[in-house]
Design an enzyme around this catalytic site. Structure first.
Site, PDB file in Angstrom:
ATOM      1  N   ASP A   1       0.855  -1.193   0.000  1.00  0.00           N
ATOM      2  CA  ASP A   1       0.000   0.000   0.000  1.00  0.00           C
ATOM      3  C   ASP A   1       0.892   1.246   0.000  1.00  0.00           C
ATOM      4  OD1 ASP A   1      -3.208   0.514   1.046  1.00  0.00           O
ATOM      5  OD2 ASP A   1      -1.800   2.198   1.112  1.00  0.00           O
TER       6      ASP A   1
ATOM      7  N   ASN B   1     -12.726  -3.181   2.836  1.00  0.00           N
ATOM      8  CA  ASN B   1     -13.635  -2.051   2.943  1.00  0.00           C
ATOM      9  C   ASN B   1     -14.621  -2.111   1.784  1.00  0.00           C
ATOM     10  OD1 ASN B   1     -12.289  -1.038   5.198  1.00  0.00           O
ATOM     11  ND2 ASN B   1     -10.816   0.067   3.941  1.00  0.00           N
TER      12      ASN B   1
ATOM     13  N   VAL C   1     -11.144   2.978  -3.584  1.00  0.00           N
ATOM     14  CA  VAL C   1     -10.807   2.516  -4.942  1.00  0.00           C
ATOM     15  C   VAL C   1     -11.817   1.427  -5.321  1.00  0.00           C
ATOM     16  CG1 VAL C   1      -9.052   1.481  -6.430  1.00  0.00           C
ATOM     17  CG2 VAL C   1      -8.348   2.993  -4.548  1.00  0.00           C
TER      18      VAL C   1
ATOM     19  N   HIS D   1     -10.351  -5.129  -3.005  1.00  0.00           N
ATOM     20  CA  HIS D   1      -8.992  -5.342  -2.494  1.00  0.00           C
ATOM     21  C   HIS D   1      -9.050  -5.796  -1.052  1.00  0.00           C
ATOM     22  CE1 HIS D   1     -10.173  -1.104  -2.329  1.00  0.00           C
ATOM     23  NE2 HIS D   1      -9.549  -1.023  -1.167  1.00  0.00           N
ATOM     24  N   ILE D   2      -8.141  -6.692  -0.717  1.00  0.00           N
ATOM     25  CA  ILE D   2      -7.999  -7.195   0.646  1.00  0.00           C
ATOM     26  C   ILE D   2      -6.770  -6.540   1.247  1.00  0.00           C
ATOM     27  CG2 ILE D   2      -7.562  -9.241   2.045  1.00  0.00           C
ATOM     28  CD1 ILE D   2      -8.898 -10.928  -0.133  1.00  0.00           C
ATOM     29  N   HIS D   3      -6.971  -5.828   2.360  1.00  0.00           N
ATOM     30  CA  HIS D   3      -5.832  -5.257   3.086  1.00  0.00           C
ATOM     31  C   HIS D   3      -5.252  -6.331   4.006  1.00  0.00           C
ATOM     32  CE1 HIS D   3      -6.822  -0.849   2.414  1.00  0.00           C
ATOM     33  NE2 HIS D   3      -8.027  -1.361   2.225  1.00  0.00           N
TER      34      HIS D   3
HETATM   35  P1  5GP Z   1      -9.649   1.485   0.492  1.00  0.00           P
HETATM   36  O1  5GP Z   1      -9.657   2.757   1.268  1.00  0.00           O
HETATM   37  O2  5GP Z   1     -10.365   1.640  -0.829  1.00  0.00           O
HETATM   38  O3  5GP Z   1     -10.067   0.279   1.257  1.00  0.00           O
HETATM   39  O4  5GP Z   1      -8.124   1.189   0.151  1.00  0.00           O
HETATM   40  C1  5GP Z   1      -7.462   1.761  -0.930  1.00  0.00           C
HETATM   41  C2  5GP Z   1      -6.001   1.711  -0.596  1.00  0.00           C
HETATM   42  O5  5GP Z   1      -5.275   1.956  -1.772  1.00  0.00           O
HETATM   43  C3  5GP Z   1      -5.552   2.743   0.443  1.00  0.00           C
HETATM   44  O6  5GP Z   1      -5.029   2.088   1.575  1.00  0.00           O
HETATM   45  C4  5GP Z   1      -4.529   3.574  -0.303  1.00  0.00           C
HETATM   46  O7  5GP Z   1      -3.425   3.965   0.507  1.00  0.00           O
HETATM   47  C5  5GP Z   1      -4.098   2.651  -1.428  1.00  0.00           C
HETATM   48  N1  5GP Z   1      -3.642   3.346  -2.617  1.00  0.00           N
HETATM   49  C6  5GP Z   1      -4.238   4.414  -3.210  1.00  0.00           C
HETATM   50  N2  5GP Z   1      -3.547   4.777  -4.301  1.00  0.00           N
HETATM   51  C7  5GP Z   1      -2.507   3.902  -4.404  1.00  0.00           C
HETATM   52  C8  5GP Z   1      -1.442   3.760  -5.370  1.00  0.00           C
HETATM   53  O8  5GP Z   1      -1.318   4.506  -6.343  1.00  0.00           O
HETATM   54  N3  5GP Z   1      -0.570   2.768  -5.140  1.00  0.00           N
HETATM   55  C9  5GP Z   1      -0.679   1.913  -4.086  1.00  0.00           C
HETATM   56  N4  5GP Z   1       0.256   0.969  -3.959  1.00  0.00           N
HETATM   57  N5  5GP Z   1      -1.666   2.002  -3.173  1.00  0.00           N
HETATM   58  C10 5GP Z   1      -2.577   2.996  -3.347  1.00  0.00           C
END
Ligand code: 5GP
Length: 113
Positions: free
Chosen positions: A29, A86, A95, A99-101
């Site tokens: 991330d 999320n 996004v 995606h799985i964190h």
């Molecule tokens: P969400 O908030 O949708 O669950 O998680 C999206 C994640 O994508 C966030 O933790 C954010 O830091 C990560 N993220 C956003 N843009 C980029 C990017 O350009 N590259 C990478 N590697 N992670 C990203």
């Protein structure tokens, strides 16, 4: 219009990729919330987990099976880690590509904010 994560899959945007196979990709991330913060995504552009369909059953299983393998490679399998998906606005999804964190490398608080 491809999402950010589709562009990462296509190598149009760079990412620090830690695992890849035919069905999924894992990368660090860009804004880590823990010493280890990896995103594991399907290559198929499923917008969010609640948008998955019955035809995605094997793919979802594949992703969950890969969690342990990716965690082991990152050195957090033994110490423990958290898996977060999320979903939607209140879930904090930013996004629209499922995606799985994987978060680890430090003790994590519960409940989350
Ligand atoms: P969400 O908030 O949708 O669950 O998680 C999206 C994640 O994508 C966030 O933790 C954010 O830091 C990560 N993220 C956003 N843009 C980029 C990017 O350009 N590259 C990478 N590697 N992670 C990203």
């Amino acid at each position: 219009m491809p999402t950010l994560f589709e562009k990462i899959i296509a190598r149009e945007i760079p990412a620090d990729i830690v695992y890849e196979d035919d069905l999924c990709l894992a990368f660090n991330d860009i804004g880590p919330q823990a010493p280890v913060h990896i995103l594991l995504i399907p290559k198929k552009p499923i917008p969010r987990v609640a948008a998955a369909e019955s035809e995605d059953q094997a793919l979802l299983g594949h992703l969950l099976l890969k969690v342990g393998e990716v965690a082991e490679s990152a050195g957090i399998k033994e110490s423990g880690f958290r898996v977060v998906i999320n979903n939607g606005e209140n879930g904090g999804e930013t996004v629209p590509h499922m995606h799985i964190h994987l978060l680890g490398g430090r003790p994590l608080q519960w409940p989350p904010g």
